[in-house]
Design a protein around this motif. Structure first.
Motif, PDB file in Angstrom:
ATOM      1  N   THR A 153       0.855  -1.078   0.109  1.00 47.01           N
ATOM      2  CA  THR A 153       0.141  -0.034  -0.035  1.00 47.01           C
ATOM      3  C   THR A 153       0.806   1.238  -0.003  1.00 47.01           C
ATOM      4  OG1 THR A 153      -1.910   1.131   1.037  1.00 47.01           O
ATOM      5  CG2 THR A 153      -0.090   0.227   2.598  1.00 47.01           C
ATOM      6  N   SER A 154       0.269   2.211  -0.093  1.00 40.34           N
ATOM      7  CA  SER A 154       1.207   3.720  -0.330  1.00 40.34           C
ATOM      8  C   SER A 154       1.590   4.033   1.244  1.00 40.34           C
ATOM      9  CB  SER A 154       0.164   4.732  -0.761  1.00 40.34           C
ATOM     10  OG  SER A 154      -0.706   4.977   0.123  1.00 40.34           O
ATOM     11  N   PRO A 155       2.507   4.774   1.393  1.00 44.32           N
ATOM     12  CA  PRO A 155       2.987   5.261   2.799  1.00 44.32           C
ATOM     13  C   PRO A 155       1.795   6.205   3.502  1.00 44.32           C
ATOM     14  CG  PRO A 155       4.485   5.531   1.246  1.00 44.32           C
ATOM     15  CD  PRO A 155       3.605   5.111   0.216  1.00 44.32           C
ATOM     16  N   GLY A 156       1.138   6.896   2.518  1.00 41.31           N
ATOM     17  CA  GLY A 156       0.082   7.692   3.364  1.00 41.31           C
ATOM     18  C   GLY A 156      -1.073   6.916   3.577  1.00 41.31           C
ATOM     19  N   ARG A 157      -1.566   5.834   3.054  1.00 48.13           N
ATOM     20  CA  ARG A 157      -2.590   4.752   3.472  1.00 48.13           C
ATOM     21  C   ARG A 157      -1.904   4.132   4.830  1.00 48.13           C
ATOM     22  NH1 ARG A 157      -6.790   2.979  -0.722  1.00 48.13           N
ATOM     23  NH2 ARG A 157      -6.868   4.858  -2.153  1.00 48.13           N
ATOM     24  N   TRP A 158      -0.879   3.717   4.866  1.00 47.46           N
ATOM     25  CA  TRP A 158      -0.126   2.820   5.791  1.00 47.46           C
ATOM     26  C   TRP A 158      -0.158   3.695   7.031  1.00 47.46           C
ATOM     27  CZ3 TRP A 158       4.265   3.664   8.947  1.00 47.46           C
ATOM     28  CH2 TRP A 158       4.537   2.577   9.801  1.00 47.46           C
ATOM     29  N   LEU A 159       0.403   5.085   6.910  1.00 47.59           N
ATOM     30  CA  LEU A 159       0.199   5.998   8.082  1.00 47.59           C
ATOM     31  C   LEU A 159      -1.061   6.048   8.723  1.00 47.59           C
ATOM     32  CD1 LEU A 159       2.524   8.673   7.089  1.00 47.59           C
ATOM     33  CD2 LEU A 159       2.756   7.664   9.243  1.00 47.59           C
ATOM     34  N   THR A 160      -2.112   6.180   7.752  1.00 45.91           N
ATOM     35  CA  THR A 160      -3.435   6.509   8.243  1.00 45.91           C
ATOM     36  C   THR A 160      -3.984   5.288   8.867  1.00 45.91           C
ATOM     37  OG1 THR A 160      -4.103   7.893   6.435  1.00 45.91           O
ATOM     38  CG2 THR A 160      -6.026   6.633   7.438  1.00 45.91           C
ATOM     39  N   ARG A 161      -3.633   3.999   8.486  1.00 46.55           N
ATOM     40  CA  ARG A 161      -3.878   2.775   9.182  1.00 46.55           C
ATOM     41  C   ARG A 161      -3.442   2.616  10.587  1.00 46.55           C
ATOM     42  NH1 ARG A 161      -7.097  -2.013   8.438  1.00 46.55           N
ATOM     43  NH2 ARG A 161      -6.454  -3.329  10.006  1.00 46.55           N
ATOM     44  N   GLN A 162      -2.085   3.237  10.459  1.00 48.60           N
ATOM     45  CA  GLN A 162      -1.377   3.114  11.840  1.00 48.60           C
ATOM     46  C   GLN A 162      -2.012   4.155  12.758  1.00 48.60           C
ATOM     47  OE1 GLN A 162       0.891   0.329  12.173  1.00 48.60           O
ATOM     48  NE2 GLN A 162       0.121   0.163  10.177  1.00 48.60           N
ATOM     49  N   ARG A 163      -2.530   5.244  12.339  1.00 50.16           N
ATOM     50  CA  ARG A 163      -3.014   6.121  13.256  1.00 50.16           C
ATOM     51  C   ARG A 163      -4.453   5.853  13.804  1.00 50.16           C
ATOM     52  NH1 ARG A 163      -0.286  10.630   9.662  1.00 50.16           N
ATOM     53  NH2 ARG A 163       1.164  11.441  11.294  1.00 50.16           N
ATOM     54  N   ILE A 164      -5.035   5.088  12.958  1.00 52.75           N
ATOM     55  CA  ILE A 164      -6.394   4.409  13.105  1.00 52.75           C
ATOM     56  C   ILE A 164      -6.250   3.498  14.376  1.00 52.75           C
ATOM     57  CG2 ILE A 164      -8.257   3.171  12.474  1.00 52.75           C
ATOM     58  CD1 ILE A 164      -8.092   4.848   9.945  1.00 52.75           C
ATOM     59  N   GLU A 165      -5.318   2.623  14.138  1.00 49.01           N
ATOM     60  CA  GLU A 165      -4.943   1.654  15.178  1.00 49.01           C
ATOM     61  C   GLU A 165      -4.676   2.278  16.601  1.00 49.01           C
ATOM     62  OE1 GLU A 165      -2.431  -1.360  13.453  1.00 49.01           O
ATOM     63  OE2 GLU A 165      -3.810  -1.866  11.892  1.00 49.01           O
ATOM     64  N   ARG A 166      -3.769   3.305  16.555  1.00 49.82           N
ATOM     65  CA  ARG A 166      -3.351   3.820  17.716  1.00 49.82           C
ATOM     66  C   ARG A 166      -4.502   4.601  18.308  1.00 49.82           C
ATOM     67  NH1 ARG A 166       1.719   6.529  18.865  1.00 49.82           N
ATOM     68  NH2 ARG A 166       2.290   4.549  18.120  1.00 49.82           N
ATOM     69  N   ALA A 167      -5.272   5.126  17.598  1.00 49.43           N
ATOM     70  CA  ALA A 167      -6.418   5.890  18.031  1.00 49.43           C
ATOM     71  C   ALA A 167      -7.508   4.873  18.926  1.00 49.43           C
ATOM     72  CB  ALA A 167      -7.542   6.765  17.065  1.00 49.43           C
ATOM     73  N   CYS A 168      -7.580   3.519  17.895  1.00 47.06           N
ATOM     74  CA  CYS A 168      -8.453   2.458  18.690  1.00 47.06           C
ATOM     75  C   CYS A 168      -7.930   1.939  20.034  1.00 47.06           C
ATOM     76  CB  CYS A 168      -8.475   1.381  17.675  1.00 47.06           C
ATOM     77  SG  CYS A 168      -9.520   1.842  16.261  1.00 47.06           S
ATOM     78  N   ALA A 169      -6.553   1.867  20.146  1.00 48.04           N
ATOM     79  CA  ALA A 169      -5.743   1.361  21.361  1.00 48.04           C
ATOM     80  C   ALA A 169      -6.066   2.546  22.500  1.00 48.04           C
ATOM     81  CB  ALA A 169      -4.179   1.274  21.006  1.00 48.04           C
ATOM     82  N   LEU A 170      -6.183   3.686  22.124  1.00 43.16           N
ATOM     83  CA  LEU A 170      -6.258   4.914  23.299  1.00 43.16           C
ATOM     84  C   LEU A 170      -7.708   4.758  23.451  1.00 43.16           C
ATOM     85  CD1 LEU A 170      -4.176   7.657  21.333  1.00 43.16           C
ATOM     86  CD2 LEU A 170      -3.754   6.636  23.571  1.00 43.16           C
ATOM     87  N   LEU A 171      -8.744   4.685  22.479  1.00 44.53           N
ATOM     88  CA  LEU A 171     -10.098   4.350  22.900  1.00 44.53           C
ATOM     89  C   LEU A 171     -10.440   3.166  23.922  1.00 44.53           C
ATOM     90  CD1 LEU A 171     -11.762   5.327  19.579  1.00 44.53           C
ATOM     91  CD2 LEU A 171     -11.947   6.377  21.688  1.00 44.53           C
ATOM     92  N   GLU A 172      -9.579   2.163  23.738  1.00 46.77           N
ATOM     93  CA  GLU A 172      -9.896   1.022  24.479  1.00 46.77           C
ATOM     94  C   GLU A 172      -9.530   1.390  25.928  1.00 46.77           C
ATOM     95  OE1 GLU A 172      -7.566  -2.235  22.907  1.00 46.77           O
ATOM     96  OE2 GLU A 172      -9.106  -2.563  21.271  1.00 46.77           O
TER      97      GLU A 172
END
Length: 109
Positions: free
Chosen positions: A51-70
Motif C-alpha cells: 500500500t502507499s505510505p499515506g494509507r499505511w500511516l492513516t491505518r497506523q494512526r487509526i490503530e493507535r486511536a483505537c488502542a487509546l479508545l480501549e
C-alpha cells in the motif's frame, strides 16, 4: 561465489513513523530515514508493504486511536494523540471504514 545482496527495506522509516504518529509525518521525512528520494521510497514501500505510505500511516494512526479508545480516553483525546486533530468527528467513520468496527462517540472517561 557472489555475496548475497540484501533487498532494501523501509523498516527504518516505518519504525520512525510509528514513533512520530503524534505529529504530521511527510513523505520527504520518511524517504530521508532511508536516505532515498520520495519516488524511490514510495516504490519500495508499496512493493514491500502493498500500500502507499499515506494509507499505511492513516491505518497506523487509526490503530493507535483505537488502542487509546480501549483505554477509555475518549474520541477527541484519542484523535488528538493519533494526529487526527480537527477531524475528531470523522474518527468513528474512519475506524469503521478501515477496520470494520464501530466506535462509540461518547467518552467513558
Amino acid at each position: 561465489m557472489f555475496p548475497c545482496r540484501r533487498q532494501p527495506t523501509t523498516s527504518k522509516a516505518r519504525r520512525w513513523a510509528l514513533e512520530n504518529l503524534h505529529r504530521p509525518v511527510t513523505l520527504r521525512e520518511l524517504a530521508a530515514q532511508e536516505a532515498t528520494s520520495a519516488g524511490t521510497f514510495t516504490r519500495r514501500f508499496r512493493d514491500e508493504i502493498g500500500t502507499s505510505p499515506g494509507r499505511w500511516l492513516t491505518r497506523q494512526r487509526i490503530e493507535r486511536a483505537c488502542a487509546l479508545l480501549e483505554r477509555t480516553v475518549g474520541v477527541s483525546p484519542s484523535a488528538y494523540r493519533a494526529t487526527f486533530r480537527g477531524r475528531e468527528p470523522r474518527l468513528p467513520a474512519l475506524v469503521t471504514t478501515s477496520l470494520g468496527a464501530a466506535v462509540s462517540r461518547t467518552s467513558r472517561s
